[in-house]
Write a protein that holds these residues in place. Structure first.
Motif, PDB file in Angstrom:
ATOM      1  N   GLN A 285      44.999  31.629  48.779  1.00  0.00           N
ATOM      2  CA  GLN A 285      43.705  31.013  48.500  1.00  0.00           C
ATOM      3  C   GLN A 285      42.586  31.808  49.155  1.00  0.00           C
ATOM      4  O   GLN A 285      41.529  32.024  48.542  1.00  0.00           O
TER       5      GLN A 285
ATOM      6  N   LEU B  32      38.131  37.539  37.613  1.00  0.00           N
ATOM      7  CA  LEU B  32      38.392  36.492  38.606  1.00  0.00           C
ATOM      8  C   LEU B  32      39.886  36.209  38.707  1.00  0.00           C
ATOM      9  O   LEU B  32      40.618  36.302  37.729  1.00  0.00           O
ATOM     10  N   ARG B  33      40.314  35.877  39.895  1.00  0.00           N
ATOM     11  CA  ARG B  33      41.721  35.537  40.124  1.00  0.00           C
ATOM     12  C   ARG B  33      41.839  34.032  40.320  1.00  0.00           C
ATOM     13  O   ARG B  33      40.867  33.349  40.609  1.00  0.00           O
ATOM     14  N   HIS B  34      43.068  33.550  40.170  1.00  0.00           N
ATOM     15  CA  HIS B  34      43.322  32.111  40.298  1.00  0.00           C
ATOM     16  C   HIS B  34      44.441  31.894  41.303  1.00  0.00           C
ATOM     17  O   HIS B  34      45.280  32.756  41.525  1.00  0.00           O
ATOM     18  N   ASN B  35      44.445  30.711  41.891  1.00  0.00           N
ATOM     19  CA  ASN B  35      45.497  30.352  42.861  1.00  0.00           C
ATOM     20  C   ASN B  35      46.752  29.939  42.109  1.00  0.00           C
ATOM     21  O   ASN B  35      47.045  28.759  41.976  1.00  0.00           O
ATOM     22  N   GLU B  36      47.477  30.902  41.630  1.00  0.00           N
ATOM     23  CA  GLU B  36      48.672  30.585  40.856  1.00  0.00           C
ATOM     24  C   GLU B  36      49.912  31.002  41.629  1.00  0.00           C
ATOM     25  O   GLU B  36      50.388  32.120  41.515  1.00  0.00           O
TER      26      GLU B  36
ATOM     27  N   VAL C 139      42.167  35.099  47.206  1.00  0.00           N
ATOM     28  CA  VAL C 139      41.520  34.833  45.915  1.00  0.00           C
ATOM     29  C   VAL C 139      40.038  34.527  46.126  1.00  0.00           C
ATOM     30  O   VAL C 139      39.180  35.024  45.390  1.00  0.00           O
TER      31      VAL C 139
ATOM     32  N   ASN D  53      34.230  37.305  34.318  1.00  0.00           N
ATOM     33  CA  ASN D  53      35.147  36.159  34.378  1.00  0.00           C
ATOM     34  C   ASN D  53      36.598  36.606  34.238  1.00  0.00           C
ATOM     35  O   ASN D  53      37.498  35.978  34.794  1.00  0.00           O
TER      36      ASN D  53
ATOM     37  N   ASN E  99      37.158  36.768  44.543  1.00  0.00           N
ATOM     38  CA  ASN E  99      36.201  36.148  43.620  1.00  0.00           C
ATOM     39  C   ASN E  99      34.775  36.200  44.173  1.00  0.00           C
ATOM     40  O   ASN E  99      33.819  36.320  43.407  1.00  0.00           O
TER      41      ASN E  99
END
Length: 190
Positions: free
Chosen positions: A127, A40-44, A130, A37, A134
């Protein structure tokens, strides 16, 4: 001076030996498991910044162009004609200001459309990147759970790459995993 230099070198060597001797202890004290976890990358992405284009200029108003009313006495001495001239000049200036405003606003709106399109393109690319990353992490986690040879080997190499070593210590890692016997052979060269 030679004695002082020798003492300094001995002190540096002692510090280096202590650093190298602590590698195993520090390595055993740290948590070696990798949290999928955390990978994991996030759409920031920062929100869209329109800069100066985000605020429209104020629309020209007739009240700022209209000439002041003439007095009753001024109308008697040719003031009415001068007032009509000032009124016509004010109308022309106001119309030019409205045309310039409309042109500037159209350019601003076009620039906003360009910036928005560029931002949305960058957001979509981020996106997708990511989601791809992910997905790879999810596949790796599933492979480790299912004891897939390549996934387990990659996981172990990743865990070993987190070993706290001084930057100037060369190292190489080789991992072989047998799913049949659930055994890993690790070769870690320093």
């Amino acid at each position: 001076a030679g004695k002082a230099e020798a003492e300094r070198l001995n002190a540096d060597l002692g510090a280096r030996v202590a650093q190298l001797e602590s590698i195993l202890g520090h390595g055993l004290d740290r948590e070696a498991a990798i949290d999928f976890n955390a990978l994991l990358r996030h759409n920031e992405l920062p929100p869209l910044d329109l800069g100066g284009y985000g605020v429209a200029a104020s629309r020209p108003t007739w009240s700022s162009y209209a000439p002041s009313d003439q007095g009753a006495i001024a109308g008697l001495f040719g003031g009415k004609a001068r007032y009509e001239q000032r009124l016509a000049a004010a109308r022309n200036a106001f119309e030019r200001a409205e045309i310039e405003y409309a042109s500037a606003e159209a350019e601003r709106q076009e620039r906003i459309r360009e910036l928005t399109a560029r931002y949305e393109s960058a957001l979509l690319a981020r996106q997708n990147e990511v989601a791809r990353h992910n997905s790879q992490i999810a596949q790796l986690a599933a492979g480790v759970r299912n004891r897939d040879r390549e996934s387990v080997q990659y996981y172990l190499e990743l865990a070993l790459s987190e070993t706290l070593l001084p930057e100037d210590v060369p190292h190489a890692v080789e991992v072989a995993y047998s799913p049949r016997g659930e055994q890993a052979v690790v070769r870690f060269e320093l």
